[in-house]
Design a protein around this motif. Structure first.
Motif, PDB file in Angstrom:
ATOM      1  N   GLY A  86       0.822  -1.207   0.000  1.00 28.97           N
ATOM      2  CA  GLY A  86       0.000   0.000   0.000  1.00 28.97           C
ATOM      3  C   GLY A  86       0.853   1.252   0.000  1.00 28.97           C
ATOM      4  N   VAL A 145       0.397   5.310   0.953  1.00 29.80           N
ATOM      5  CA  VAL A 145      -0.418   6.402   1.502  1.00 29.80           C
ATOM      6  C   VAL A 145       0.360   7.696   1.306  1.00 29.80           C
ATOM      7  CG1 VAL A 145      -1.475   7.392   3.557  1.00 29.80           C
ATOM      8  CG2 VAL A 145      -1.545   4.917   3.192  1.00 29.80           C
ATOM      9  N   ARG A 152       0.843  11.302   2.170  1.00 24.00           N
ATOM     10  CA  ARG A 152       0.498  12.301   3.157  1.00 24.00           C
ATOM     11  C   ARG A 152       1.254  13.581   2.867  1.00 24.00           C
ATOM     12  NH1 ARG A 152      -2.628  11.271   7.058  1.00 24.00           N
ATOM     13  NH2 ARG A 152      -2.653   9.435   8.377  1.00 24.00           N
ATOM     14  N   VAL A 179      -3.656   3.727  -1.555  1.00 23.28           N
ATOM     15  CA  VAL A 179      -4.761   3.485  -0.625  1.00 23.28           C
ATOM     16  C   VAL A 179      -4.987   4.703   0.257  1.00 23.28           C
ATOM     17  CG1 VAL A 179      -4.468   0.976  -0.565  1.00 23.28           C
ATOM     18  CG2 VAL A 179      -3.182   2.389   1.038  1.00 23.28           C
ATOM     19  N   ALA A 180      -6.208   4.815   0.750  1.00 24.41           N
ATOM     20  CA  ALA A 180      -6.554   5.891   1.672  1.00 24.41           C
ATOM     21  C   ALA A 180      -6.077   5.551   3.075  1.00 24.41           C
ATOM     22  CB  ALA A 180      -8.065   6.110   1.669  1.00 24.41           C
ATOM     23  N   ASP A 181      -5.929   6.563   3.895  1.00 26.68           N
ATOM     24  CA  ASP A 181      -5.557   6.372   5.290  1.00 26.68           C
ATOM     25  C   ASP A 181      -6.681   5.623   6.004  1.00 26.68           C
ATOM     26  OD1 ASP A 181      -4.865   6.530   7.945  1.00 26.68           O
ATOM     27  OD2 ASP A 181      -4.914   8.712   8.065  1.00 26.68           O
ATOM     28  N   ALA A 213      -6.280  -0.541   3.168  1.00 26.60           N
ATOM     29  CA  ALA A 213      -4.866  -0.585   3.543  1.00 26.60           C
ATOM     30  C   ALA A 213      -4.568  -1.702   4.534  1.00 26.60           C
ATOM     31  CB  ALA A 213      -4.445   0.765   4.133  1.00 26.60           C
ATOM     32  N   ILE A 252       3.099  -1.026   4.165  1.00 26.14           N
ATOM     33  CA  ILE A 252       2.653   0.308   3.761  1.00 26.14           C
ATOM     34  C   ILE A 252       3.849   1.240   3.610  1.00 26.14           C
ATOM     35  CG2 ILE A 252       1.237   2.313   4.369  1.00 26.14           C
ATOM     36  CD1 ILE A 252      -0.511  -0.021   3.922  1.00 26.14           C
ATOM     37  N   VAL A 298       4.540   5.229   3.534  1.00 22.60           N
ATOM     38  CA  VAL A 298       3.879   6.482   3.908  1.00 22.60           C
ATOM     39  C   VAL A 298       4.803   7.637   3.538  1.00 22.60           C
ATOM     40  CG1 VAL A 298       2.821   7.829   5.761  1.00 22.60           C
ATOM     41  CG2 VAL A 298       2.778   5.326   5.859  1.00 22.60           C
ATOM     42  N   LEU A 307      -1.699   6.866  11.702  1.00 32.01           N
ATOM     43  CA  LEU A 307      -1.401   5.721  10.843  1.00 32.01           C
ATOM     44  C   LEU A 307      -0.052   5.113  11.216  1.00 32.01           C
ATOM     45  CD1 LEU A 307      -1.873   3.818   8.509  1.00 32.01           C
ATOM     46  CD2 LEU A 307      -1.007   5.590   6.955  1.00 32.01           C
ATOM     47  N   TYR A 353       6.527  -1.260   7.368  1.00 29.60           N
ATOM     48  CA  TYR A 353       6.272   0.060   6.779  1.00 29.60           C
ATOM     49  C   TYR A 353       7.594   0.740   6.457  1.00 29.60           C
ATOM     50  CZ  TYR A 353       7.562   2.069  11.325  1.00 29.60           C
ATOM     51  OH  TYR A 353       8.240   2.423  12.466  1.00 29.60           O
TER      52      TYR A 353
END
Length: 341
Positions: free
Chosen positions: A67, A69, A71, A108-110, A120, A126, A128, A137, A148
């Motif tokens: 995923g 994300v 931000r 993907v969305a948070d 997610a 993930i 980020v 998150l 992550y």
């Protein structure tokens, strides 16, 4: 009437093999000779059969999906991402790196936003970008032990080991040196308001440099989603100072474009009166007149690094090397040229 989906047993009957052989053909487990594999896959194609990847992933505790994300741009205003060169280039390079090693990258969305999609949570790990201070998150990823990678440090935990370094202080130094070499003696900073490393570390290093040189600290904060209008307001704020700057480091492309437009509207010449550098390159900076000098943040290299860092966690034995970014490469254009370029 809906057509009934073919099953693994249908494929086994069509290919004249056992269900286990079909399963091993698609999972890669066990040993199935190439000729038998070809017969099984041909039967599956004839029947329109494909394995249930979700069920298979649940059995293996892995779906083969990473995923991403973004931000803090993705939230209530996902359209903001399409206006920035950095994010599509970053995501494309990260996706190709994942694909080369058998993984898919999915934007993907948070999932920690109340009422938001929870896709997610199904991902193997993930990435980020630009985590915000007190990021829920990141807190979830740590507590759940989900693999992550952060692109840019958590401002509250700069020692997190799973971070791709974006070299903000080094880039800030290069921009300030470039403006000085272009003739600027009073440099201002226009930075965003989001609580992320890029904003915080840029402002910190800028203030350190100004104190070291004895120059005034001229800082204006502009809302990221304020776009060009926020850049215009920043220009008005700087020009209202008793001793206006002759150089500006403006971090985002929307702000930089709006700032330059306002400077020209107010009768200032760029770069003769004020030199301008933007902290992130974009099409709008190349197309404007005068064209605006910018930093190439190397999004492709950062995307590959982020994907590689996560894949190494998912598969510790993975042989994967990616090039290091050339942090802070400045693309000089008319807005800082001492003579026309």
């Amino acid at each position: 009437m809906a057509r009934q989906r073919s099953t693994i047993r249908d494929v086994a009957r069509r290919a004249g093999v056992s269900v286990t052989t079909v399963s091993h053909t698609f999972s890669g487990n066990g040993v199935v000779n190439p000729a038998t594999q070809a017969r099984v896959r041909a039967a599956a194609a004839e029947l329109g059969y494909h394995p249930d990847v979700v069920a298979s992933g649940l059995r293996r505790s892995r779906l083969g999906v990473v995923g991403l994300v973004l931000r803090p741009a993705v939230g209530e205003h996902p359209e903001h991402v399409s206006d920035v060169d950095y994010f599509p280039r970053f995501a494309g390079a990260a996706a190709l790196t994942c694909l080369e090693h058998g993984y898919a990258l999915m934007l993907v969305a948070d999932p920690t936003v109340p009422g938001g999609p929870v896709t997610a949570y199904a991902c193997d790990g993930i990435v980020v970008t630009d985590p915000v201070a007190d990021d829920p998150l990141v807190a979830y990823l740590r507590s759940s032990r989900t693999p992550y990678t952060l692109v840019g440090a958590d401002v509250n935990d700069p020692d997190d080991p799973w971070v791709v370094d974006i070299a903000t202080p080094e880039i800030t130094d290069r921009v300030l040196d470039h403006l000085t070499e272009a003739g600027a003696t009073r440099v201002a900073l226009v930075t965003g308001c989001d609580p992320i490393e890029w904003n915080a570390a840029t402002e910190q290093r800028y203030r350190e440099r100004m104190r070291e040189s004895g120059a005034p600290e001229l800082v204006v904060h502009a809302l990221e989603l304020g776009g060009g209008e926020a850049g215009m307001q920043a220009a008005d704020d700087l020009l209202a100072l008793p001793d206006r700057p002759d150089g500006v480091y403006c971090q985002t492309s929307d702000h930089a474009r709006g700032l330059v437009d306002r400077l020209l509207e107010r009768g200032l010449r760029v770069p003769d009166d004020i030199r301008v550098v933007c902290g992130s390159d974009a099409d709008r900076l190349r197309a404007t007149e005068p064209s605006i000098t910018a930093v190439d943040l190397q999004p492709e290299a950062l995307g590959r690094q982020a994907a590689a860092g996560l894949l190494r966690q998912l598969e510790p034995g993975l042989d994967l090397t990616v090039p290091d970014p050339q942090h802070g490469r400045i693309i000089e254009r008319r807005s800082t040229a001492r003579r026309a370029v």
